[in-house]
Structure formats: structure tokens, C-alpha cells
Design a protein around this motif. Structure first.
Motif, PDB file in Angstrom:
ATOM      1  N   GLY A   1     142.800 119.114  -2.724  1.00 52.09           N
ATOM      2  CA  GLY A   1     142.208 118.612  -1.496  1.00 52.09           C
ATOM      3  C   GLY A   1     142.653 119.356  -0.266  1.00 52.09           C
ATOM      4  N   SER A   2     142.684 120.672  -0.340  1.00 52.69           N
ATOM      5  CA  SER A   2     142.993 121.439   0.864  1.00 52.69           C
ATOM      6  C   SER A   2     141.683 121.760   1.570  1.00 52.69           C
ATOM      7  CB  SER A   2     143.704 122.735   0.501  1.00 52.69           C
ATOM      8  OG  SER A   2     142.780 123.622  -0.070  1.00 52.69           O
ATOM      9  N   CYS A   3     141.787 122.304   2.807  1.00 52.70           N
ATOM     10  CA  CYS A   3     140.567 122.644   3.523  1.00 52.70           C
ATOM     11  C   CYS A   3     140.071 124.006   3.098  1.00 52.70           C
ATOM     12  CB  CYS A   3     140.802 122.618   5.021  1.00 52.70           C
ATOM     13  SG  CYS A   3     141.630 124.093   5.604  1.00 52.70           S
ATOM     14  N   ASN A   4     140.699 124.612   2.071  1.00 55.15           N
ATOM     15  CA  ASN A   4     140.292 125.885   1.494  1.00 55.15           C
ATOM     16  C   ASN A   4     140.888 127.085   2.206  1.00 55.15           C
ATOM     17  OD1 ASN A   4     139.067 127.331  -0.438  1.00 55.15           O
ATOM     18  ND2 ASN A   4     136.991 126.771   0.057  1.00 55.15           N
ATOM     19  N   ASN A   5     141.475 126.881   3.345  1.00 51.90           N
ATOM     20  CA  ASN A   5     142.021 128.016   4.065  1.00 51.90           C
ATOM     21  C   ASN A   5     143.293 128.522   3.414  1.00 51.90           C
ATOM     22  OD1 ASN A   5     141.445 129.701   6.124  1.00 51.90           O
ATOM     23  ND2 ASN A   5     141.527 128.135   7.700  1.00 51.90           N
ATOM     24  N   CYS A   6     144.132 127.586   2.975  1.00 49.59           N
ATOM     25  CA  CYS A   6     145.355 127.982   2.301  1.00 49.59           C
ATOM     26  C   CYS A   6     145.039 128.718   1.011  1.00 49.59           C
ATOM     27  CB  CYS A   6     146.207 126.760   1.991  1.00 49.59           C
ATOM     28  SG  CYS A   6     147.129 126.176   3.398  1.00 49.59           S
TER      29      CYS A   6
ATOM     30  N   ILE B   1     152.429 124.877  -0.356  1.00 49.35           N
ATOM     31  CA  ILE B   1     151.992 125.880   0.615  1.00 49.35           C
ATOM     32  C   ILE B   1     151.108 125.241   1.675  1.00 49.35           C
ATOM     33  CG2 ILE B   1     150.532 127.909   0.873  1.00 49.35           C
ATOM     34  CD1 ILE B   1     151.666 128.921  -1.697  1.00 49.35           C
ATOM     35  N   GLY B   2     151.478 125.412   2.907  1.00 50.62           N
ATOM     36  CA  GLY B   2     150.682 124.897   4.014  1.00 50.62           C
ATOM     37  C   GLY B   2     151.215 123.571   4.539  1.00 50.62           C
ATOM     38  N   ALA B   3     150.848 123.276   5.773  1.00 50.18           N
ATOM     39  CA  ALA B   3     151.308 122.044   6.401  1.00 50.18           C
ATOM     40  C   ALA B   3     150.857 120.825   5.612  1.00 50.18           C
ATOM     41  CB  ALA B   3     150.774 121.982   7.829  1.00 50.18           C
ATOM     42  N   CYS B   4     149.640 120.881   5.079  1.00 50.20           N
ATOM     43  CA  CYS B   4     149.123 119.740   4.327  1.00 50.20           C
ATOM     44  C   CYS B   4     149.994 119.426   3.123  1.00 50.20           C
ATOM     45  CB  CYS B   4     147.723 120.043   3.824  1.00 50.20           C
ATOM     46  SG  CYS B   4     146.501 119.977   5.091  1.00 50.20           S
ATOM     47  N   ALA B   5     150.318 120.459   2.355  1.00 48.45           N
ATOM     48  CA  ALA B   5     151.085 120.235   1.137  1.00 48.45           C
ATOM     49  C   ALA B   5     152.503 119.796   1.458  1.00 48.45           C
ATOM     50  CB  ALA B   5     151.096 121.506   0.295  1.00 48.45           C
TER      51      ALA B   5
ATOM     52  N   GLY C   1     150.109 117.206   7.186  1.00 47.71           N
ATOM     53  CA  GLY C   1     149.489 117.915   8.302  1.00 47.71           C
ATOM     54  C   GLY C   1     148.566 117.047   9.129  1.00 47.71           C
ATOM     55  N   ILE C   2     147.440 117.611   9.505  1.00 49.34           N
ATOM     56  CA  ILE C   2     146.532 116.854  10.359  1.00 49.34           C
ATOM     57  C   ILE C   2     145.856 115.713   9.609  1.00 49.34           C
ATOM     58  CG2 ILE C   2     146.048 118.692  12.008  1.00 49.34           C
ATOM     59  CD1 ILE C   2     143.569 119.348  10.393  1.00 49.34           C
ATOM     60  N   PHE C   3     145.977 115.694   8.297  1.00 53.67           N
ATOM     61  CA  PHE C   3     145.309 114.617   7.538  1.00 53.67           C
ATOM     62  C   PHE C   3     146.273 113.494   7.174  1.00 53.67           C
ATOM     63  CE2 PHE C   3     143.128 118.606   6.238  1.00 53.67           C
ATOM     64  CZ  PHE C   3     141.940 118.367   6.895  1.00 53.67           C
ATOM     65  N   ARG C   4     147.480 113.482   7.750  1.00 51.06           N
ATOM     66  CA  ARG C   4     148.498 112.571   7.214  1.00 51.06           C
ATOM     67  C   ARG C   4     148.141 111.117   7.412  1.00 51.06           C
ATOM     68  NH1 ARG C   4     150.027 114.447  11.766  1.00 51.06           N
ATOM     69  NH2 ARG C   4     150.837 113.123  13.417  1.00 51.06           N
TER      70      ARG C   4
ATOM     71  N   PRO D   1     155.667 126.191   5.363  1.00 47.23           N
ATOM     72  CA  PRO D   1     154.817 125.593   6.389  1.00 47.23           C
ATOM     73  C   PRO D   1     153.880 126.617   7.017  1.00 47.23           C
ATOM     74  CG  PRO D   1     157.005 125.963   7.248  1.00 47.23           C
ATOM     75  CD  PRO D   1     157.033 126.403   5.822  1.00 47.23           C
ATOM     76  N   GLY D   2     152.921 126.129   7.768  1.00 46.67           N
ATOM     77  CA  GLY D   2     151.936 127.009   8.404  1.00 46.67           C
ATOM     78  C   GLY D   2     150.556 126.457   8.136  1.00 46.67           C
ATOM     79  N   CYS D   3     149.613 126.775   9.016  1.00 47.86           N
ATOM     80  CA  CYS D   3     148.275 126.191   8.839  1.00 47.86           C
ATOM     81  C   CYS D   3     147.202 127.231   9.082  1.00 47.86           C
ATOM     82  CB  CYS D   3     148.098 125.003   9.765  1.00 47.86           C
ATOM     83  SG  CYS D   3     146.526 124.159   9.551  1.00 47.86           S
ATOM     84  N   PRO D   4     146.898 128.111   8.150  1.00 50.77           N
ATOM     85  CA  PRO D   4     147.609 128.328   6.878  1.00 50.77           C
ATOM     86  C   PRO D   4     148.750 129.313   7.067  1.00 50.77           C
ATOM     87  CG  PRO D   4     145.676 129.694   7.001  1.00 50.77           C
ATOM     88  CD  PRO D   4     145.715 128.939   8.276  1.00 50.77           C
ATOM     89  N   PRO D   5     149.748 129.341   6.164  1.00 53.51           N
ATOM     90  CA  PRO D   5     150.820 130.331   6.270  1.00 53.51           C
ATOM     91  C   PRO D   5     150.279 131.730   5.992  1.00 53.51           C
ATOM     92  CG  PRO D   5     151.099 128.995   4.309  1.00 53.51           C
ATOM     93  CD  PRO D   5     149.960 128.421   5.037  1.00 53.51           C
TER      94      PRO D   5
HETATM   95  S1  SF4 Z   1     147.589 123.484   5.910  1.00 53.51           S
HETATM   96 FE1  SF4 Z   1     145.918 123.925   7.314  1.00 53.51          FE
HETATM   97  S2  SF4 Z   1     144.849 125.634   6.330  1.00 53.51           S
HETATM   98 FE2  SF4 Z   1     146.140 124.709   4.778  1.00 53.51          FE
HETATM   99  S3  SF4 Z   1     144.864 123.241   3.733  1.00 53.51           S
HETATM  100 FE3  SF4 Z   1     145.915 122.126   5.386  1.00 53.51          FE
HETATM  101  S4  SF4 Z   1     144.532 122.177   7.109  1.00 53.51           S
HETATM  102 FE4  SF4 Z   1     143.842 123.752   5.659  1.00 53.51          FE
END
Ligand code: SF4
Lengths: 147, 289
Positions: free
Chosen positions: A20-25, A86-90, A94-97, A117-121
Motif C-alpha cells: 500500500g505505498s503510493c508507488n513512488n518508493c 523504506i520510506g516515511a510510510c513504512a 507518514g502522511i497516511f498515519r 526515512p524519506g518521501c521517497p528516499p
Molecule cells: S514514503 Fe512517500 S513516496 Fe514513499 S510510499 Fe509513502 S508517500 Fe509514497
């Protein structure tokens, strides 16, 4: 240092798990595996089957739909197993918390060994994270069976 | 007693298991390195395949709940024994052509099917739909390449009217290489080359393991030591099958003085052929993207 440990450090086969990532990571992970960064020189290889993997590259908040699958994939992995979020979400959600569909982040579901961390790293950050994880292992492997 | 020990030594160390495994893993590294250089990368270090093998040996073996346990675990062993025997017999005939016996060519042809058979059986026994898809593709591939391969290999037999590998080798020692002296052999060599590519499931013939669609194909459920064994089988085939073709068509491999160097050059020539195929493959891929 045991022989398994020694060889694991030099030959890391990664499996890409997107929950369930936004695909950017995910795109950033694929960038990381392109010829430009050439991870094969460190023995890092992307494998298609979880049975062949040593490290899970986990992206995304764990959605409710994904929850069971993430657990199953982790259990299907052969033992010394490592997980890199990998990423703020994981790492945190992140913004979906605060989302209604959030069952994660990853470390509430399965044991996580490293956070990037990073969005995306950036790919450089991911390589740095994996290298730090390898160095931190230093002879000790995570527990054989974690349930 | 000492004969048994000697036979065991032949089987396990030279020219059987250990020798073929080491050279095979090294050849597999050359493959990876060349691919990397063609993509402007540095590529893995020379010990990469050995490290991969070691690591897989140290991992856990998982048997899926839907799998046939004994068949699943014994399939890689069958393949390993088959390819070791092929290598052993080939080198025996190359080094001492006098030890040949009637019909050994047929024995080698049969034994060289064992690795493919092992992949099919293992894939089908693992109970995974993608693995059985891969296994059925492997069967189709085998049916397609085996007949032309056998016909090609039998061309020298028809020329010298003797079905012994030792005789083929000694004929070539006396009369020069098979494929430079007989047009029919040259054509057969081309056919055998293409079939060899299929036998090794390399670039244009990699349908059983097409990683874009069915992940790792028949090997998808294998983990740990049994996966390591399959990787080893692949690497050993990369060394043994070209040696087979060199034995039949290009005068065989010999040690001693300048001949040893010549043998290495011959093997490298065959290796270069794969590499050109890899180049084609990379090129096609780049066009697709
Ligand atoms: S960390 Fe940012 S780029 Fe990665 S899945 Fe989450 S929202 Fe998308």
C-alpha cells in the motif's frame, strides 16, 4: 564470524514487498537496481520469489487488506531473514498515519531491522541504509524463528 | 579396493564433481561479468557465485505444505548426479580415449537429460501453479530441442561409422577437427550450438524461467541447500555441455603443453558465443523499454 554470516554479507538477495505505498518508493527501489547504481557489484540481486530472498524491502503503510499477506510473506521466507522499511510510510505511516485503512506501520506487524526515512528516499540513501544494516550485523543474526 | 577408491576419487574430485563445479561457477561468473560490462556496469567480483552458493547452503529449507516431500527434496540430487556422471565420462574419454565402450555416446545423451528432468520433477512436485507452468514449458522445450540435438550429435557417428566417443576423439587426433573437414559436421555444429543454448535455457530459450511472467519458474518454491544445488547444476551444465560439443566436433580437450592452452581457447570461444547472444538479448531488451 560464522560462514553463513560471512557469505550473507556479500550476497544479499532482496525481495520487494509493496504494502500500500503510493508507488513512488517502489519506483525509487527500481532506480536503485538500475545499471547506474550497479548493486550487483556488492552481490545485491532482486529475486522474484520470497523463498530465495534474504532481505525484504518493505514500502508503504500496511493497509488492512495487506496485513495478512504481509505476515504470510514474512513467514514464507527462509531463515536468516531481515526486513528494511523504506520510506516515511513504512517507517511511521507518514502522511497516511491517521488514515482509516492503516494497519501498520511495518514494525507493528513484522520485526524490522532497518529504517530508511524519506518521501521517497533517494537511491543513495537506500544503499547507505543497507550498508549500515550489514555492518551492524557483526556476527549476530536475528533470531531464527520470530512469530 | 584401490580401484573403488580411485573411482570415487574420479567421481568426487577430478574430473567429476569438484572440478566441474568450480570451473562451472567460474564460467557463470564470466557470464554475469560480461553482461555487466555490456551495460556499462562494474559487475560482481570473481568469487560472487561461490559466495552465493555458500550463503544458500546456510539457509533454511522450507517444504511447502502442498509439496511431495521426498520427490521435492530428491529432485536436485538426481540432476546433480546426472551432470556429474556426464562430466566424468566426457573427461575420461578425452584424457584416455582407450577407456571407451560401445554406445557410450548414447549413455551420455541420456544422462545429460537428467538435469532437465530433475527441474521438471522438482517443479511439478512443489505444488505451486507457477512452478508447474515452468515445468510444462521445460517439457515443451526439451521435446523441441532434443531431436535436432541428437541428430546433430550423430553426424560424426555416421561419418566415422563408430558409436564410441573414444573413437571420435582418436579419429580427430589423427585427421584434424571434425567440423573443419566435413561440411555436414559444420552444419551439425551450428544446429548443436542452437540446441545447446536451449539446453542451458539461456537467453532466447529461457521460457521455463521467464522472470517477467512466472518469476523463477520451476525453482520458485526451492530455498536453501536445494536451491543451491539447482544453481550448481546450472553452472556445471554451462561447463559440461560446451565440452561435450568440443569433444564431438572440435577435437576434444587435452592437457599437456600447448594443447592445454588450446583447449582453454576453444572453451572460451564457445563462451564468447554465449556472450554475443547475451549482447543480442540486452539489445532487444533495451529496444523494448
Ligand atoms: S514514503 Fe512517500 S513516496 Fe514513499 S510510499 Fe509513502 S508517500 Fe509514497
Amino acid at each position: 564470524m560464522s560462514l553463513t554470516m560471512f557469505s550473507l554479507k556479500k550476497s544479499i538477495w532482496v525481495y520487494h514487498l509493496s504494502a500500500g505505498s503510493c508507488n513512488n518508493c517502489d519506483i525509487e527501489i527500481l532506480d536503485c537496481l538500475t545499471p547506474r547504481f550497479d548493486l550487483e557489484r556488492f552481490g545485491i540481486m532482486l529475486v522474484g520469489s520470497i523463498r530465495h530472498a534474504d532481505v525484504i524491502l518493505a514500502t508503504g503503510i500496511v493497509t488492512r487488506k495487506c496485513l495478512l499477506r504481509v505476515k504470510r510473506v514474512y513467514e514464507q521466507m527462509p531463515a536468516p531473514k531481515l526486513v528494511v522499511a523504506i520510506g516515511a510510510c513504512a517507517c511511521t505511516g507518514g502522511i497516511f498515519r491517521t488514515g482509516y485503512n492503516m494497519a501498520g506501520p511495518f514494525d507493528r506487524v513484522i520485526p524490522v531491522n532497518a529504517y530508511i526515512p524519506g518521501c521517497p528516499p533517494k537511491p543513495e540513501a537506500m544503499i547507505d541504509g543497507v550498508v549500515k544494516l550489514i555492518q551492524s550485523l557483526n556476527g549476530k543474526l536475528p533470531a531464527k524463528k520470530v512469530r | 579396493m584401490s580401484e573403488v577408491l580411485l573411482a570415487l576419487l574420479y567421481f568426487l574430485i577430478f574430473p567429476g564433481f569438484l572440478f566441474t563445479a568450480v570451473i562451472g561457477l567460474f564460467a557463470a561468473w564470466v557470464d554475469r561479468k560480461v553482461t555487466a560490462r555490456l551495460q556499462w556496469r562494474v559487475g560482481p567480483p570473481w568469487y560472487q557465485n561461490f559466495i552465493d552458493f555458500l550463503k544458500l547452503m546456510g539457509k533454511e529449507t522450507i517444504i511447502p505444505s502442498g509439496a511431495r516431500k521426498i520427490t521435492f527434496l530428491s529432485a536436485p540430487l538426481v540432476g546433480l548426479v546426472g551432470i556429474t556422471l556426464v562430466s566424468l565420462m566426457l573427461w575420461q574419454m578425452n584424457l584416455y580415449p582407450a577407456t571407451t565402450f560401445l554406445g557410450d555416446l548414447i549413455v551420455i545423451l541420456y544422462l545429460s537429460i537428467l538435469p532437465s528432468l530433475a527441474i521438471m520433477i522438482g517443479g511439478a512436485a512443489s505444488g505451486n501453479p507457477l512452478a508447474s507452468l515452468g515445468a510444462s514449458r521445460e517439457i515443451k522445450l526439451l521435446l523441441a530441442y532434443e531431436l535436432p540435438f541428437i541428430v546433430a550429435i550423430f553426424t560424426p557417428v555416421v561419418i566415422i561409422k563408430d558409436i564410441r566417443i573414444g573413437s571420435i576423439v582418436s579419429y580427430q587426433i589423427n585427421h584434424g577437427m571434425m567440423f573443419t573437414h566435413h561440411i555436414s559436421s559444420l552444419i551439425a555444429l551450428v544446429v548443436a550450438f542452437i540446441c545447446m543454448q536451449a539446453k542451458l535455457t539461456l537467453a532466447p530459450f529461457d521460457i521455463p524461467e521467464a522472470e517477467q511472467e512466472i518469476m523463477a519458474g520451476p525453482l520458485i518454491e526451492y530455498s536453501g541447500p536445494s536451491l543451491a544445488m539447482f544453481k550448481l547444476i546450472k553452472a556445471m551444465m554451462l561447463f559440461t555441455v560446451p565440452v561435450f560439443l568440443i569433444t564431438v566436433f572440435a577435437g576434444g580437450m587435452r592437457f599437456g603443453g600447448i594443447q592445454a592452452l588450446y583447449s582453454v581457447i576453444k572453451y572460451k570461444g564457445y563462451d564468447a558465443f554465449y556472450s554475443s547472444c547475451i549482447f543480442d538479448y540486452c539489445f532487444c531488451r533495451r529496444n523494448e523499454v
